[in-house]
Write a protein that holds these residues in place. Structure first.
Motif, PDB file in Angstrom:
ATOM      1  N   PHE A  36     -33.938  14.726 -19.026  1.00  0.00           N
ATOM      2  CA  PHE A  36     -33.555  15.704 -19.797  1.00  0.00           C
ATOM      3  C   PHE A  36     -32.512  16.521 -19.248  1.00  0.00           C
ATOM      4  O   PHE A  36     -31.647  17.388 -19.977  1.00  0.00           O
ATOM      5  CB  PHE A  36     -35.076  16.605 -20.490  1.00  0.00           C
ATOM      6  N   GLN A  37     -32.643  16.832 -17.901  1.00  0.00           N
ATOM      7  CA  GLN A  37     -31.464  17.601 -17.279  1.00  0.00           C
ATOM      8  C   GLN A  37     -30.131  16.908 -17.112  1.00  0.00           C
ATOM      9  O   GLN A  37     -29.158  17.754 -16.679  1.00  0.00           O
ATOM     10  CB  GLN A  37     -32.082  17.975 -15.799  1.00  0.00           C
ATOM     11  N   PHE A  38     -29.869  15.996 -17.693  1.00  0.00           N
ATOM     12  CA  PHE A  38     -28.490  15.255 -17.457  1.00  0.00           C
ATOM     13  C   PHE A  38     -27.621  15.005 -18.611  1.00  0.00           C
ATOM     14  O   PHE A  38     -28.504  14.933 -19.698  1.00  0.00           O
ATOM     15  CB  PHE A  38     -28.669  13.963 -16.599  1.00  0.00           C
ATOM     16  N   THR A  39     -26.565  15.162 -18.579  1.00  0.00           N
ATOM     17  CA  THR A  39     -25.481  14.712 -19.419  1.00  0.00           C
ATOM     18  C   THR A  39     -24.966  13.512 -18.885  1.00  0.00           C
ATOM     19  O   THR A  39     -25.199  13.001 -17.845  1.00  0.00           O
ATOM     20  CB  THR A  39     -24.250  15.593 -19.948  1.00  0.00           C
ATOM     21  N   GLU A  40     -24.068  12.795 -19.716  1.00  0.00           N
ATOM     22  CA  GLU A  40     -23.258  11.705 -19.353  1.00  0.00           C
ATOM     23  C   GLU A  40     -22.192  12.316 -18.061  1.00  0.00           C
ATOM     24  O   GLU A  40     -21.995  11.025 -17.344  1.00  0.00           O
ATOM     25  CB  GLU A  40     -22.469  10.856 -20.317  1.00  0.00           C
ATOM     26  N   GLU A  41     -21.989  13.259 -17.899  1.00  0.00           N
ATOM     27  CA  GLU A  41     -21.115  13.888 -16.935  1.00  0.00           C
ATOM     28  C   GLU A  41     -21.661  14.405 -15.725  1.00  0.00           C
ATOM     29  O   GLU A  41     -21.023  14.797 -14.799  1.00  0.00           O
ATOM     30  CB  GLU A  41     -20.158  14.975 -17.500  1.00  0.00           C
ATOM     31  N   GLY A  42     -23.201  14.567 -15.767  1.00  0.00           N
ATOM     32  CA  GLY A  42     -23.819  15.231 -14.767  1.00  0.00           C
ATOM     33  C   GLY A  42     -24.886  15.843 -15.146  1.00  0.00           C
ATOM     34  O   GLY A  42     -25.451  15.507 -16.265  1.00  0.00           O
ATOM     35  N   THR A  43     -25.110  16.986 -14.416  1.00  0.00           N
ATOM     36  CA  THR A  43     -26.128  17.901 -15.140  1.00  0.00           C
ATOM     37  C   THR A  43     -26.013  18.863 -16.191  1.00  0.00           C
ATOM     38  O   THR A  43     -24.689  18.940 -16.263  1.00  0.00           O
ATOM     39  CB  THR A  43     -26.828  18.865 -13.969  1.00  0.00           C
ATOM     40  N   VAL A  44     -26.689  19.150 -17.206  1.00  0.00           N
ATOM     41  CA  VAL A  44     -26.472  19.915 -18.245  1.00  0.00           C
ATOM     42  C   VAL A  44     -25.855  21.235 -17.813  1.00  0.00           C
ATOM     43  O   VAL A  44     -26.488  21.987 -16.587  1.00  0.00           O
ATOM     44  CB  VAL A  44     -28.043  20.255 -18.962  1.00  0.00           C
ATOM     45  N   PRO A  45     -24.918  21.855 -18.152  1.00  0.00           N
ATOM     46  CA  PRO A  45     -24.241  23.161 -17.660  1.00  0.00           C
ATOM     47  C   PRO A  45     -25.079  24.215 -17.785  1.00  0.00           C
ATOM     48  O   PRO A  45     -25.954  24.496 -18.591  1.00  0.00           O
ATOM     49  CB  PRO A  45     -23.162  23.500 -18.795  1.00  0.00           C
TER      50      PRO A  45
END
Length: 105
Positions: A36-45
Motif C-alpha cells: 500500500f505504501q508504494f506507487t510504480e515510481e517509489g513511495t506514495v508522496p
C-alpha cells in the motif's frame, strides 16, 4: 523492486530509523513491506511524514485498514466523497492533515 535496485542496507535503515520512512513488518529475520505504501515510481508522496506519526504498537492490519479505507474527515472538495489517507496523499493533498490523524490512532 519498487524502490529500485538500491543497497538493501539503505532500505533497512529506512525501516529502522526514528522516525521510520518505510513501513515494514519483521518476520523472523526478514522484513516484509506492505504494497500500500508504494506507487510504480517509489513511495506514495508524503507517506514518510505519516509513518513517523504511527504508534509502532499498532497491528499491521489496523495500519493497512486505516490507510486504505475512506475517512469522513478526508473529503474531496469536488465530489464531496470521503477519501482514504492513501487517496488523499496520491491526489496531492497536504500530508500534514493525515499525519495529525495518524498521531491520534
Amino acid at each position: 523492486r519498487l524502490l529500485g535496485k538500491g543497497d538493501p542496507s539503505r532500505i533497512r535503515q529506512r525501516l529502522t530509523s526514528t522516525p521510520s520512512s518505510l513501513y515494514g513488518i519483521k518476520v523472523r529475520h526478514e522484513w516484509l513491506l506492505p504494497r500500500f505504501q508504494f506507487t510504480e515510481e517509489g513511495t506514495v508522496p508524503g507517506i514518510e511524514q505519516i509513518l513517523g506519526e504511527l504508534d509502532p504498537e499498532l497491528h499491521p492490519l489496523s495500519v493497512q485498514r486505516w490507510f486504505t479505507l475512506p475517512d469522513p474527515d478526508l473529503t474531496d472538495e469536488a465530489s464531496r466523497e470521503p477519501m482514504s489517507p492513501l487517496e488523499w496523499l496520491r491526489t496531492g493533498h497536504k500530508p500534514s492533515v493525515v499525519a495529525r490523524m495518524a498521531s491520534e490512532l
